[in-house]
Scaffold this active site. Structure first.
Site, PDB file in Angstrom:
ATOM      1  CB  ILE A  25      -0.987   0.144   1.418  1.00  0.00           C
ATOM      2  CG1 ILE A  25      -2.099   1.014   0.751  1.00  0.00           C
ATOM      3  CG2 ILE A  25      -0.481  -0.137   2.218  1.00  0.00           C
ATOM      4  CD1 ILE A  25      -2.940   1.181   2.220  1.00  0.00           C
ATOM      5  CB  SER A  26       1.607   3.660  -2.444  1.00  0.00           C
ATOM      6  OG  SER A  26       1.436   3.080  -3.386  1.00  0.00           O
ATOM      7  CD  GLN A  27       5.963   8.320   1.265  1.00  0.00           C
ATOM      8  OE1 GLN A  27       6.558   7.462  -0.180  1.00  0.00           O
ATOM      9  NE2 GLN A  27       7.047   9.747   2.200  1.00  0.00           N
TER      10      GLN A  27
END
Length: 225
Positions: free
Chosen positions: A74-76
């Site tokens: 899950i992206s930053q």
């Protein structure tokens, strides 16, 4: 922008998932250059801790990428905010997302009032994301397929957002971008990538702009169950 009532109810957290902790994340994003208040408000509301494994929930509102299994992340939050801010600048109504992953980015876009189409090549991740969408009352159209071919049935799109890195921008996706639309994608190798913004101008020309250095997982072909 008004999030669904069911999403707002689910957003209530305690301790390290509380609203106070989320507010701190939003302030950090603002300090790091995110200016669109619609994007910041949506990140404040959408419960990121529900898009990751329960064992990692205490880290949900850190500004960092987290594993979601199958070699994906899950992206930053800052990256999610930056990409969302970039596509929102063209006032899109319909957006195609390549790489559903956990479903968090999809939920951010849908909560901003966009008509979201999202493609995921890993079947298990997509099934988990769909379950989250149902639980949160978010309407998102999703498809299990190879994201690099796009979703021609619903093209053209006002915006396309790619959440995995390819060596170059993909022509098949550019062809599905509407006049006045914008594509935002990480481009490069595993060791060196940049976030690239492509805009199809009103006169039909294509412009490119490099936004930020980033690190994403690679965009892979084919499908997995």
């Amino acid at each position: 922008m008004t999030a669904p009532a069911s999403l707002q109810a689910k957003a209530v957290g305690i301790g390290m998932t509380s609203q106070r902790v989320r507010d701190r994340l939003v302030e950090r994003l603002r300090e790091c250059g995110i200016q669109d208040e619609r994007v910041l408000t949506t990140i404040r509301i959408v419960p990121r801790h529900l898009f990751i494994d329960e064992a990692l929930a205490l880290r949900a509102y850190e500004d960092t990428a987290l594993p979601i299994g199958h070699g994906q992340t899950i992206s930053q939050p800052w990256v999610v905010a930056r990409m969302t801010e970039a596509v929102m600048q063209v006032a899109p109504k319909k957006i195609l997302e390549i790489g559903t992953g956990s479903g968090y980015q999809s939920a951010i876009l849908a909560s901003l009032g966009l008509e979201v189409y999202t493609i995921e090549r890993i079947g298990k991740l997509l099934r988990q994301a769909r379950k989250r969408f149902r639980q949160l009352g978010i309407k998102i159209r999703s498809k299990h397929d190879d994201g690099s071919i796009g979703w021609t049935e619903h093209a053209p799109y006002n915006a396309i957002l790619v959440t995995a890195a390819a060596p170059t921008l993909i022509d098949t996706l550019i062809e599905q971008l509407a006049i006045g639309g914008r594509l935002v994608a990480p481009v490069g190798t595993a060791s060196e990538q940049a976030l690239v913004q492509l805009t199809r101008t009103i006169d039909g020309n294509i412009t490119h702009e490099i936004l930020e250095p980033v690190t994403f997982v690679s965009l892979l072909p084919g499908m997995l169950d």
